[in-house]
Design a protein around this motif. Structure first.
Motif, PDB file in Angstrom:
ATOM      1  N   ASP A  43       0.868  -1.037   0.364  1.00  0.00           N
ATOM      2  CA  ASP A  43       0.021  -0.315  -0.017  1.00  0.00           C
ATOM      3  C   ASP A  43       0.573   1.127   0.167  1.00  0.00           C
ATOM      4  OD1 ASP A  43       0.834  -0.906   2.547  1.00  0.00           O
ATOM      5  OD2 ASP A  43      -0.455   0.569   3.403  1.00  0.00           O
ATOM      6  N   GLN A  44       2.004   1.409   0.634  1.00  0.00           N
ATOM      7  CA  GLN A  44       3.104   2.312   0.471  1.00  0.00           C
ATOM      8  C   GLN A  44       3.789   2.946  -1.306  1.00  0.00           C
ATOM      9  OE1 GLN A  44       5.470   2.215   4.215  1.00  0.00           O
ATOM     10  NE2 GLN A  44       4.203   1.512   5.251  1.00  0.00           N
ATOM     11  N   TRP A  45       3.876   1.356  -1.689  1.00  0.00           N
ATOM     12  CA  TRP A  45       4.237   1.964  -2.982  1.00  0.00           C
ATOM     13  C   TRP A  45       3.884   1.015  -4.212  1.00  0.00           C
ATOM     14  CZ3 TRP A  45       4.724  -3.374  -5.095  1.00  0.00           C
ATOM     15  CH2 TRP A  45       4.991  -3.956  -4.358  1.00  0.00           C
ATOM     16  N   MET A  46       2.913   0.700  -4.234  1.00  0.00           N
ATOM     17  CA  MET A  46       2.328  -0.322  -4.953  1.00  0.00           C
ATOM     18  C   MET A  46       0.702   1.433  -6.112  1.00  0.00           C
ATOM     19  SD  MET A  46      -0.669  -3.430  -5.604  1.00  0.00           S
ATOM     20  CE  MET A  46      -2.024  -2.948  -4.051  1.00  0.00           C
ATOM     21  N   THR A  47       1.655   1.279  -7.152  1.00  0.00           N
ATOM     22  CA  THR A  47       0.740   2.371  -7.841  1.00  0.00           C
ATOM     23  C   THR A  47      -0.555   1.246  -9.341  1.00  0.00           C
ATOM     24  OG1 THR A  47       2.516   2.808  -9.696  1.00  0.00           O
ATOM     25  CG2 THR A  47       1.912   4.256  -7.889  1.00  0.00           C
ATOM     26  N   LEU A  48      -1.426   0.429  -9.119  1.00  0.00           N
ATOM     27  CA  LEU A  48      -2.004   0.151 -10.058  1.00  0.00           C
ATOM     28  C   LEU A  48      -3.462   1.214 -11.151  1.00  0.00           C
ATOM     29  CD1 LEU A  48      -4.159  -2.043  -7.935  1.00  0.00           C
ATOM     30  CD2 LEU A  48      -1.653  -2.463  -9.304  1.00  0.00           C
TER      31      LEU A  48
END
Length: 187
Positions: free
Chosen positions: A21-26
């Motif tokens: 949740d701190q680095w994922m970009t969907l």
């Protein structure tokens, strides 16, 4: 019907799979590919630590998401049979969920092999310890990695428990507009 076990996960460039949740970009492209993927999946396996958050998210997303694609994915995921791996009895609230009670890693390996022979294509969704156990015990056929263009340096590493060499074949790759690289490997 001999299926395939697919580990699908988001990872950083340096192999970190925790705190996504701190680095994922969907983006929509990734969601489109996930919907296509879920249409080929017969069963989902989830670790007990991730079960409640995934259950809550996908059950809510089916009705309350503002994104049509996320709602479609939620509908498909909610319809797929799900097996939760745990060493203790759990209260399962997500529809189409059942528990695989394991008492040791050999018990888990045996039950997963039985599922693979019975259930067809299995997607191992989450969490870190579950993925690591599947890798450690060579309980997978394919890896679908989404490598995000970020280095976080600290966290749980995907292959931390791998105790042997795996030679994989890259069967497809895709670069998404947000810089994420999708790599699909088979043994």
């Amino acid at each position: 019907m001999m299926g395939r076990i697919i580990l699908t996960m988001q990872t950083t460039m340096d192999g970190i799979v925790s705190d996504e949740d701190q680095w994922m970009t969907l983006n929509e492209e990734i969601f489109e590919d996930y919907l296509e993927y879920y249409n080929t999946i017969n069963t989902i396996i989830i670790g007990s630590n991730s079960y409640s958050s995934l259950a809550q998210h996908w059950q809510n997303a089916e009705n309350s998401s503002n994104d049509d694609l996320e709602r479609a994915i939620a509908m498909r995921i909610n319809a797929i049979p799900k097996f939760v791996i745990s060493s203790t009895k759990m209260d399962l609230t997500w529809k189409n969920s059942q528990q695989i009670l394991v008492n040791g890693e050999n018990s888990m390996a045996h039950q997963i092999e039985m599922l693979k022979n019975r259930e067809g294509n299995i997607s191992v969704e989450s969490g870190v310890r579950t993925w690591q156990l599947f890798i450690q015990h060579d309980l997978f056929d394919d890896l679908w990695l989404f490598i995000h263009p970020v280095i976080v340096s600290q966290g749980e590493r995907l292959f931390a428990l791998a105790n042997k060499r795996f030679t994989m074949n890259l069967t497809s790759s895709k670069t998404y507009s947000n810089g994420v690289l999708g790599l699909y490997y088979s043994k």
